[in-house]
Design a protein around this motif. Structure first.
Motif, PDB file in Angstrom:
ATOM      1  N   ASN A 187       0.820  -1.208   0.000  1.00 17.92           N
ATOM      2  CA  ASN A 187       0.000   0.000   0.000  1.00 17.92           C
ATOM      3  C   ASN A 187       0.854   1.258   0.000  1.00 17.92           C
ATOM      4  N   SER A 188       1.969   1.203   0.736  1.00 10.19           N
ATOM      5  CA  SER A 188       2.846   2.377   0.797  1.00 10.19           C
ATOM      6  C   SER A 188       3.457   2.667  -0.567  1.00 10.19           C
ATOM      7  N   ILE A 189       3.783   1.609  -1.307  1.00 13.91           N
ATOM      8  CA  ILE A 189       4.338   1.793  -2.654  1.00 13.91           C
ATOM      9  C   ILE A 189       3.298   2.424  -3.570  1.00 13.91           C
ATOM     10  N   LEU A 190       2.063   1.928  -3.461  1.00 19.54           N
ATOM     11  CA  LEU A 190       0.987   2.484  -4.281  1.00 19.54           C
ATOM     12  C   LEU A 190       0.699   3.934  -3.909  1.00 19.54           C
ATOM     13  N   ASP A 191       0.751   4.230  -2.608  1.00 15.86           N
ATOM     14  CA  ASP A 191       0.524   5.609  -2.165  1.00 15.86           C
ATOM     15  C   ASP A 191       1.618   6.535  -2.701  1.00 15.86           C
ATOM     16  N   THR A 192       2.847   6.042  -2.670  1.00 17.44           N
ATOM     17  CA  THR A 192       3.961   6.838  -3.197  1.00 17.44           C
ATOM     18  C   THR A 192       3.795   7.083  -4.688  1.00 17.44           C
ATOM     19  N   PHE A 193       3.396   6.037  -5.391  1.00 21.55           N
ATOM     20  CA  PHE A 193       3.179   6.157  -6.839  1.00 21.55           C
ATOM     21  C   PHE A 193       2.050   7.144  -7.139  1.00 21.55           C
ATOM     22  N   ASP A 194       0.981   7.058  -6.351  1.00 24.39           N
ATOM     23  CA  ASP A 194      -0.138   7.992  -6.534  1.00 24.39           C
ATOM     24  C   ASP A 194       0.301   9.427  -6.270  1.00 24.39           C
ATOM     25  N   SER A 195       1.095   9.604  -5.219  1.00 28.09           N
ATOM     26  CA  SER A 195       1.572  10.943  -4.876  1.00 28.09           C
ATOM     27  C   SER A 195       2.447  11.520  -5.982  1.00 28.09           C
ATOM     28  N   LEU A 196       3.345  10.686  -6.506  1.00 28.28           N
ATOM     29  CA  LEU A 196       4.215  11.140  -7.593  1.00 28.28           C
ATOM     30  C   LEU A 196       3.410  11.454  -8.850  1.00 28.28           C
ATOM     31  N   SER A 197       2.405  10.640  -9.109  1.00 27.71           N
ATOM     32  CA  SER A 197       1.564  10.863 -10.289  1.00 27.71           C
ATOM     33  C   SER A 197       0.800  12.177 -10.173  1.00 27.71           C
ATOM     34  N   ILE A 198       0.262  12.436  -8.987  1.00 29.00           N
ATOM     35  CA  ILE A 198      -0.478  13.681  -8.765  1.00 29.00           C
ATOM     36  C   ILE A 198       0.449  14.886  -8.911  1.00 29.00           C
ATOM     37  N   THR A 199       1.651  14.769  -8.339  1.00 30.57           N
ATOM     38  CA  THR A 199       2.627  15.862  -8.442  1.00 30.57           C
ATOM     39  C   THR A 199       2.999  16.128  -9.889  1.00 30.57           C
ATOM     40  N   LEU A 200       3.227  15.047 -10.646  1.00 30.20           N
ATOM     41  CA  LEU A 200       3.583  15.192 -12.056  1.00 30.20           C
ATOM     42  C   LEU A 200       2.453  15.845 -12.844  1.00 30.20           C
ATOM     43  N   LEU A 201       1.227  15.407 -12.599  1.00 31.84           N
ATOM     44  CA  LEU A 201       0.082  15.971 -13.315  1.00 31.84           C
ATOM     45  C   LEU A 201      -0.117  17.449 -12.970  1.00 31.84           C
ATOM     46  N   GLU A 202       0.083  17.794 -11.706  1.00 31.81           N
ATOM     47  CA  GLU A 202      -0.037  19.199 -11.308  1.00 31.81           C
ATOM     48  C   GLU A 202       1.045  20.053 -11.963  1.00 31.81           C
ATOM     49  N   THR A 203       2.249  19.486 -12.064  1.00 31.10           N
ATOM     50  CA  THR A 203       3.343  20.214 -12.713  1.00 31.10           C
ATOM     51  C   THR A 203       3.049  20.424 -14.191  1.00 31.10           C
ATOM     52  N   LEU A 204       2.568  19.376 -14.843  1.00 33.40           N
ATOM     53  CA  LEU A 204       2.221  19.490 -16.263  1.00 33.40           C
ATOM     54  C   LEU A 204       1.076  20.476 -16.475  1.00 33.40           C
ATOM     55  N   LYS A 205       0.183  20.548 -15.505  1.00 35.85           N
ATOM     56  CA  LYS A 205      -0.933  21.485 -15.610  1.00 35.85           C
ATOM     57  C   LYS A 205      -0.465  22.922 -15.436  1.00 35.85           C
ATOM     58  N   ARG A 206       0.477  23.139 -14.517  1.00 39.36           N
ATOM     59  CA  ARG A 206       0.974  24.492 -14.261  1.00 39.36           C
ATOM     60  C   ARG A 206       1.961  24.949 -15.327  1.00 39.36           C
ATOM     61  N   PHE A 207       2.838  24.038 -15.754  1.00 37.21           N
ATOM     62  CA  PHE A 207       3.908  24.415 -16.688  1.00 37.21           C
ATOM     63  C   PHE A 207       3.942  23.456 -17.891  1.00 37.21           C
ATOM     64  N   PRO A 208       2.864  23.358 -18.635  1.00 37.13           N
ATOM     65  CA  PRO A 208       2.835  22.374 -19.733  1.00 37.13           C
ATOM     66  C   PRO A 208       3.850  22.669 -20.833  1.00 37.13           C
ATOM     67  N   LEU A 209       3.992  23.932 -21.189  1.00 39.83           N
ATOM     68  CA  LEU A 209       4.881  24.278 -22.296  1.00 39.83           C
ATOM     69  C   LEU A 209       6.350  24.139 -21.906  1.00 39.83           C
ATOM     70  N   ALA A 210       6.664  24.419 -20.653  1.00 43.07           N
ATOM     71  CA  ALA A 210       8.045  24.240 -20.190  1.00 43.07           C
ATOM     72  C   ALA A 210       8.418  22.761 -20.184  1.00 43.07           C
ATOM     73  N   SER A 211       7.511  21.920 -19.683  1.00 46.31           N
ATOM     74  CA  SER A 211       7.766  20.475 -19.669  1.00 46.31           C
ATOM     75  C   SER A 211       7.867  19.925 -21.086  1.00 46.31           C
ATOM     76  N   LEU A 212       6.997  20.413 -21.963  1.00 44.18           N
ATOM     77  CA  LEU A 212       7.037  19.970 -23.359  1.00 44.18           C
ATOM     78  C   LEU A 212       8.340  20.402 -24.026  1.00 44.18           C
ATOM     79  N   SER A 213       8.774  21.616 -23.746  1.00 41.89           N
ATOM     80  CA  SER A 213      10.035  22.107 -24.314  1.00 41.89           C
ATOM     81  C   SER A 213      11.205  21.247 -23.858  1.00 41.89           C
ATOM     82  N   ALA A 214      11.216  20.901 -22.576  1.00 46.79           N
ATOM     83  CA  ALA A 214      12.298  20.071 -22.040  1.00 46.79           C
ATOM     84  C   ALA A 214      12.288  18.684 -22.674  1.00 46.79           C
ATOM     85  N   PHE A 215      11.097  18.113 -22.812  1.00 47.38           N
ATOM     86  CA  PHE A 215      10.980  16.774 -23.402  1.00 47.38           C
ATOM     87  C   PHE A 215      11.444  16.767 -24.855  1.00 47.38           C
ATOM     88  N   LEU A 216      10.962  17.727 -25.638  1.00 46.28           N
ATOM     89  CA  LEU A 216      11.314  17.763 -27.058  1.00 46.28           C
ATOM     90  C   LEU A 216      12.798  18.072 -27.257  1.00 46.28           C
TER      91      LEU A 216
END
Length: 365
Positions: A2-31
């Motif tokens: 459960n702790s592993i799943l909670d950690t994964f969920d937390s990281l996923s939420i953080t990543l999604l929030e980051t992509l929502k706040r800075f989508p173009l910056a993340s896209l620029s870095a990826f490309l």
């Protein structure tokens, strides 16, 4: 489990929030990372026009990594995102196809200007205390430091793993894999981690006092070093004046180094006192103003001796900035740090303007 799943969920939420706040910056870095990895894989050839074009695109995208977050800090409307895209398109248009050393230098200076925007962009239209600005500045610098440490840790683990494979199992790893891995980490992890750690609500950032270590460092290490540096520098200037050595030595880098030491010392005292003593303020900024005059004299003497302005251009702009910012802090008791950072971004940006360069060249003729 459960702790592993909670950690994964937390990281996923953080990543999604980051992509929502800075989508173009993340896209620029990826490309940018994707293009650079592919260019390394096919072994970059300066004679292939498609390769040069791809390199140019990646070059422009690296600017977007810094541009879009600072525009977000300035204003979160879609209009500013469109402005950012327009700036990158214009930058791509004016950037030469073959990127030389000068273009790289200018690019790095533009990135530096954008980085300093992180320190003042959230407060441009806000009347906020220097304590809050310093707290935000330290927060950004700490996030940057942690990001660098984690990035180096990832690379260190990868290097040890590859070294072990080579030594224990005789598995040969091409040198370019190391470059590809660090670019991958920078593009996918480092940028997103840095952006994810930026406070979402800046106004809720709590003021913190230094720990004992921070207070001791500021009072008994940084400040004495700066005072000693000041004494040695002015003593050396007196020696130059008395012996007439202006044509034999240059003190540009000594003055530039002291400038950063002095300003850092001044700002590090911010959380320790309610208001910095006027004598301390006058000592720091008064000495910097005097040094700006001495630096201007040094530049003038070298111009008379035949040194071209092109060689002194950046130092001259630095001197103008130092003189103006010193006067600002000397004569305005409530001088704000945001205008200090703003002026740095402004002058770095101006240093890349062809119009400013041409005007200075015309002025000095």
């Amino acid at each position: 489990m459960n702790s592993i799943l909670d950690t994964f969920d937390s990281l996923s939420i953080t990543l999604l929030e980051t992509l929502k706040r800075f989508p173009l910056a993340s896209l620029s870095a990826f490309l940018a990372s994707l293009i650079l990895i592919l260019l390394i894989e096919i072994e970059y050839s300066p004679t292939n026009e498609i390769v040069l074009l791809a390199n140019k695109v990646a070059f422009v995208l690296t600017l977007g990594i810094f541009l879009f977050p600072v525009l977000y800090l300035l204003n979160r409307s879609i209009f500013f995102k469109l402005i950012g895209i327009g700036v990158l398109v214009a930058y791509f248009y004016f950037l030469p196809l073959e990127i030389d050393t000068l273009a790289v230098l200018r690019h790095m200076l533009l990135i530096l200007a954008l980085f300093f925007m992180f320190f003042w962009a959230p407060f441009l239209n806000t009347n906020i205390s220097n304590k809050n600005i310093w707290e935000w500045t330290m927060k950004i610098l700490i996030i940057l430091l942690v990001t660098i440490i984690l990035t180096l840790t990832f690379y260190g683990v990868f290097y040890i793993l590859m070294f072990s494979l080579r030594e224990l199992f005789e598995v040969e790893v091409l040198d370019k894999r190391y470059w590809q891995f660090i670019i991958l980490v920078l593009g996918l992890f480092s940028v997103n981690f840095f952006l994810s750690q930026m406070p979402k609500y800046i106004c809720l950032l709590q003021l913190k006092k230094y720990t004992r270590v921070g207070a001791v460092f500021t009072k008994y290490i940084l400040t004495p070093i700066t005072m000693l540096y000041m004494f040695v520098l002015f003593a050396y200037i007196v020696k130059i004046l008395l012996l007439g050595l202006w044509n034999e030595v240059t003190i540009d880098w000594m003055i530039i180094g002291f400038t950063f030491f002095a300003i850092a010392t001044y700002m590090f005292w911010t959380p320790l006192v309610e208001r910095l003593h006027s004598n301390f303020r006058n000592l720091i900024w008064g000495s910097l103003f005097v040094l700006s005059i001495i630096l201007a004299l040094s530049i003038w003497i070298r111009l008379i001796d035949g040194l071209t302005l092109e060689m002194l251009y950046l130092i001259l702009l630095f001197d103008v900035w130092l003189m103006l910012i010193s006067l600002y802090f000397l004569f305005f008791e409530n001088a704000s740090y945001k205008w200090l950072f703003f002026s740095i971004s402004l002058f770095i940006g101006l240093s890349q303007s062809e119009y400013v360069i041409d005007w200075l060249l015309l002025l000095m003729r």
